[in-house]
Design an enzyme around this catalytic site. Structure first.
Site, PDB file in Angstrom:
ATOM      1  CB  CYS A 152     -20.433 -24.544  16.612  1.00 45.23           C
ATOM      2  SG  CYS A 152     -20.824 -26.190  16.014  1.00 45.23           S
ATOM      3  NE  ARG A 198     -25.756 -28.119  16.013  1.00 38.93           N
ATOM      4  CZ  ARG A 198     -24.680 -27.407  15.677  1.00 38.93           C
ATOM      5  NH1 ARG A 198     -24.006 -26.777  16.610  1.00 38.93           N
ATOM      6  NH2 ARG A 198     -24.291 -27.318  14.427  1.00 38.93           N
TER       7      ARG A 198
END
Ligand code: BEZ
Length: 216
Positions: free
Chosen positions: A53, A130
């Site tokens: 991330c 995601r």
């Protein structure tokens, strides 16, 4: 066979983006107002202070000027508190020298994650996958990407599909495999015999009447 809890809505291409109010790292906002007259890329990440991330969101921040030039606003989301987001933004600035100054939604009650199908229980019951939603200035969802927790996204592809959508809209055309800026585009196939005959006499690059390309 184990039953997978699939109770959450999955927005689809062509749907209007669900509206919501959110607390973010740049203040409170109403999504429909944030989206007004702009393209928006709404993306989720599983958690703050995680390695993949961090590579992704710091790169969105590095590309901020590119997206602004494309009339596009960025907005992130994870199922973390605003305090966690603030600490992570501070840490990324300190360690990588990049300020993630687009809003990041603190979705601790999972309200937005559930609205956008970002919570996919087979992958995680508590962390968003995601996701990337490309939303046009009318508020319509135009393209959706979903990636699992363990594979990061591709920034070149995010930029490519945004440009492809915008170029397609501006030129009333479709984009072929691997299209990139400067490539020829697909002319929509004719739907009448008259248009088909006209096309045969055109200067398009033509494989057959239904597969024709032109410069833009
Ligand atoms: C990561 O961003 O590195 C990550 C987050 C959640 C699960 C696995 C990896």
């Amino acid at each position: 066979m184990e039953t997978i809890n699939n109770a959450y809505a999955m927005p689809r291409i062509g749907d209007m983006a669900p509206d919501f109010d959110a607390t973010t790292t740049t203040g409170k906002l109403k999504f429909s107002e944030f989206n007004k007259d702009k393209w928006v890329i709404l993306f989720s990440h599983p958690a703050d202070f995680t390695p993949v991330c961090t590579t992704e969101l710091s790169e969105f921040a590095r590309q901020q000027d590119y997206f602004t030039a494309q009339n596009t606003k960025l907005i992130g989301l994870s199922i973390d508190s605003i305090h966690s987001h603030m600490a992570w933004v501070h840490n990324v600035k300190e360690k990588l020298g990049v300020l993630m100054n687009f809003p990041i939604i603190a979705d601790i009650d999972m309200h937005v994650a559930k609205l956008y199908g970002m919570l996919q229980p087979g992958e995680s019951q508590t962390a968003a996958v995601r996701a990337v939603f490309f939303i046009d200035p009318t508020g319509k969802i135009r393209l959706i990407m979903y990636y699992p927790l363990n594979v990061g996204r591709n920034m070149d592809e995010v930029k490519r599909v945004l440009l492809a959508l915008q170029t397609s809209d501006a030129n009333k055309c479709a984009m072929p495999l691997n299209w990139k800026q400067g490539d020829k585009v697909i002319v929509p196939p004719p739907t009448t015999v008259e248009a088909m005959t006209e096309r045969e006499n055109s200067n398009y690059e033509m494989v057959d009447f239904y597969l024709a390309k032109r410069e833009i």
